[in-house]
Design a protein around this motif. Structure first.
Motif, PDB file in Angstrom:
ATOM      1  N   ALA A  47       0.846  -1.195   0.000  1.00  0.00           N
ATOM      2  CA  ALA A  47       0.000   0.000   0.000  1.00  0.00           C
ATOM      3  C   ALA A  47       0.882   1.246   0.000  1.00  0.00           C
ATOM      4  N   ARG A  54      -3.381   8.038 -11.271  1.00  0.00           N
ATOM      5  CA  ARG A  54      -4.498   8.922 -10.931  1.00  0.00           C
ATOM      6  C   ARG A  54      -5.805   8.380 -11.512  1.00  0.00           C
ATOM      7  N   TYR A  92      10.304   7.526  -1.030  1.00  0.00           N
ATOM      8  CA  TYR A  92       9.251   6.817  -1.732  1.00  0.00           C
ATOM      9  C   TYR A  92       8.929   5.515  -1.015  1.00  0.00           C
ATOM     10  N   ASP A  93       7.776   4.980  -1.306  1.00  0.00           N
ATOM     11  CA  ASP A  93       7.426   3.616  -0.917  1.00  0.00           C
ATOM     12  C   ASP A  93       7.517   2.685  -2.127  1.00  0.00           C
ATOM     13  N   TYR A 106      -5.577   6.506  -7.443  1.00  0.00           N
ATOM     14  CA  TYR A 106      -4.523   6.714  -6.445  1.00  0.00           C
ATOM     15  C   TYR A 106      -4.521   8.171  -5.992  1.00  0.00           C
ATOM     16  N   THR A 107      -4.558   8.391  -4.678  1.00  0.00           N
ATOM     17  CA  THR A 107      -4.622   9.755  -4.132  1.00  0.00           C
ATOM     18  C   THR A 107      -3.400  10.112  -3.300  1.00  0.00           C
ATOM     19  N   GLY A 108      -2.419   9.216  -3.234  1.00  0.00           N
ATOM     20  CA  GLY A 108      -1.238   9.469  -2.424  1.00  0.00           C
ATOM     21  C   GLY A 108      -0.273  10.446  -3.076  1.00  0.00           C
ATOM     22  N   SER A 109       0.874  10.617  -2.434  1.00  0.00           N
ATOM     23  CA  SER A 109       1.914  11.518  -2.928  1.00  0.00           C
ATOM     24  C   SER A 109       2.554  10.937  -4.178  1.00  0.00           C
ATOM     25  N   SER A 167       2.149   4.826   0.002  1.00  0.00           N
ATOM     26  CA  SER A 167       1.567   6.152   0.196  1.00  0.00           C
ATOM     27  C   SER A 167       2.372   7.214  -0.546  1.00  0.00           C
ATOM     28  N   ARG A 168       3.619   6.859  -0.937  1.00  0.00           N
ATOM     29  CA  ARG A 168       4.469   7.785  -1.702  1.00  0.00           C
ATOM     30  C   ARG A 168       5.035   7.015  -2.898  1.00  0.00           C
TER      31      ARG A 168
END
Length: 413
Positions: free
Chosen positions: A17, A38, A117-118, A42-45, A19-20
């Protein structure tokens, strides 16, 4: 092969999951990734990092419409500023990535900053190969970036003598454009025919005839030994057989190299690009898309790296979906490569991979008409379809290529 995921490996929370998400490469592939994310909700960074200061732009026109002056620079942009702004990105343009720490999950940029980043996507593409020692010689050009195209366009005045080194897509297209601008053009290739690597000798010979009819001098089966200079500027080339060709400018179109040096020491597997599994995953939260990605093809099991515009866009969307699905649920990437070339009044289209084919059949039209469809086969199976001025007809063979069907003489459409 490095990059193949261990089925028993655990997936980190960051992988499952993210987030970045950071995308290195403000390219067609990179843009496709961020737009795909998008679009999938996806709404994360989301950070897009680019070496050039430009917003993502299209590269095929660089050797065609932009080089000829038919288009201006605004027209090669893939998206306008408002469209990019609507994606809600953190844009880091003009500062290339220089190092990657997969343990800390940070990308180091040339300006000294770090981007965390993730999940990370490498979409850094390729750079043009150069002839050794020509980097600072005025009048020696390559054709990979917007600036490259504009610099060559500035040189292409009527009457200029241009030597094109390399008979692939870039060289053949630029030669056609230069002739249209009134330049004297000599094309030098080490293959038996221009675009022989992609089309084979029969269609390559047809293409050579077309270039001859438009006034291009062609030297085949010979290498360029070095660029000749006078006063710090290109004055021609010396061929491996000892002959010299006089020129006012030289365009070098001898292929490209994947931009992977910044990944040295990161643990990301590299070789002929970023080495990925069939889902475009390279491990450690890193994915790849576009010209730099070398992935295990799900049907052949062979490593593929494709430098085509459509492949970049398709891989970008596939990576976006796979990031959100997570490495364990990711889908293999399997599409039919597609590339096209415009030269004079010819539109050349290729579905699949012609290189490595051991058979070619013209199934519609003929080389005499300069209007045809040809099927290419390997071990009795269709591996590619080539169309010349038969846009709709060649599209009908795409399914045959996708299925690697027995090499037939008629369309399955």
């Amino acid at each position: 092969m490095p990059g193949r995921r261990d089925p028993g490996a655990t997936v980190s929370t960051a992988d499952a999951a993210p987030s970045r998400i950071a995308v290195v490469g403000a390219s067609a592939a990179g843009l496709s990734v961020v737009e795909g994310l998008r679009r999938e909700g996806y709404t994360g960074s989301l950070t897009l990092i680019g070496e050039e200061e430009h917003l993502p732009y299209d590269r095929p026109p660089l050797s065609k419409q932009l080089l000829s002056g038919e288009w201006d620079t605004e027209r090669v942009r893939l998206r306008g500023e408002e469209d990019v702004a609507a994606l809600g990105l953190q844009l880091r343009l003009g500062s290339p990535a220089v190092a990657l720490d997969t343990q800390a999950r940070e990308v180091a940029l040339a300006d000294g900053s770090l981007v965390g980043y993730d999940a990370l996507v490498v979409a850094t593409g390729t750079r043009a190969r150069r002839l050794p020692g020509t980097e600072s010689v005025r009048g020696v050009h390559v054709l990979r970036t917007l600036e490259d195209s504009l610099a060559l366009r500035e040189d292409l005045a009527a009457g200029l003598r241009l030597v094109v080194v390399g008979g692939g897509f870039i060289g053949a297209e630029a030669a056609a454009v230069a002739r249209g601008l009134g330049c004297e053009v000599t094309l030098v290739t080490d293959t038996a025919e221009p675009m022989g690597d992609a089309l084979g000798d029969e269609l390559g010979a047809m293409l050579r005839t077309v270039h001859h009819e438009h006034g291009v001098r062609i030297e085949t089966g010979v290498l360029v030994d070095r660029v000749l200079t006078a006063g710090g500027r290109a004055a021609g080339v010396r061929l491996a057989d000892g002959r010299a060709l006089t020129a006012d400018a030289v365009l070098v179109g001898i292929g490209a190299l994947p931009n992977i040096e910044w990944l040295t020491g990161s643990g990301v597997p590299v070789g002929n690009g970023v080495e990925c599994d069939a889902t475009l995953y390279a491990g450690s939260g890193v994915w790849a898309a576009g010209d730099v990605a070398c992935w295990l093809h799900p049907r052949t099991g062979e490593p593929w790296r494709i430098e085509h515009r459509t492949n970049a866009a398709e891989q970008g969307l596939a990576v976006a979906r796979n990031i959100l699905a997570g490495p364990e649920q990711a889908a293999p990437f399997d599409s039919v490569p597609y590339v096209w070339s415009d030269q004079y009044d010819l539109k050349i289209q290729i579905y699949g991979r012609t290189r490595g084919a051991d058979e070619m059949r013209v199934v519609e039209g003929s080389t005499a008409e300069r209007k045809l469809v040809a099927l290419y086969g390997k071990n009795g199976r269709t591996c590619a379809a080539v169309g010349i001025n038969m846009v709709r007809a060649v599209r009908g063979y795409r399914a045959q290529v996708a299925a690697a069907a027995p090499l037939l003489t008629g369309s399955t459409a």
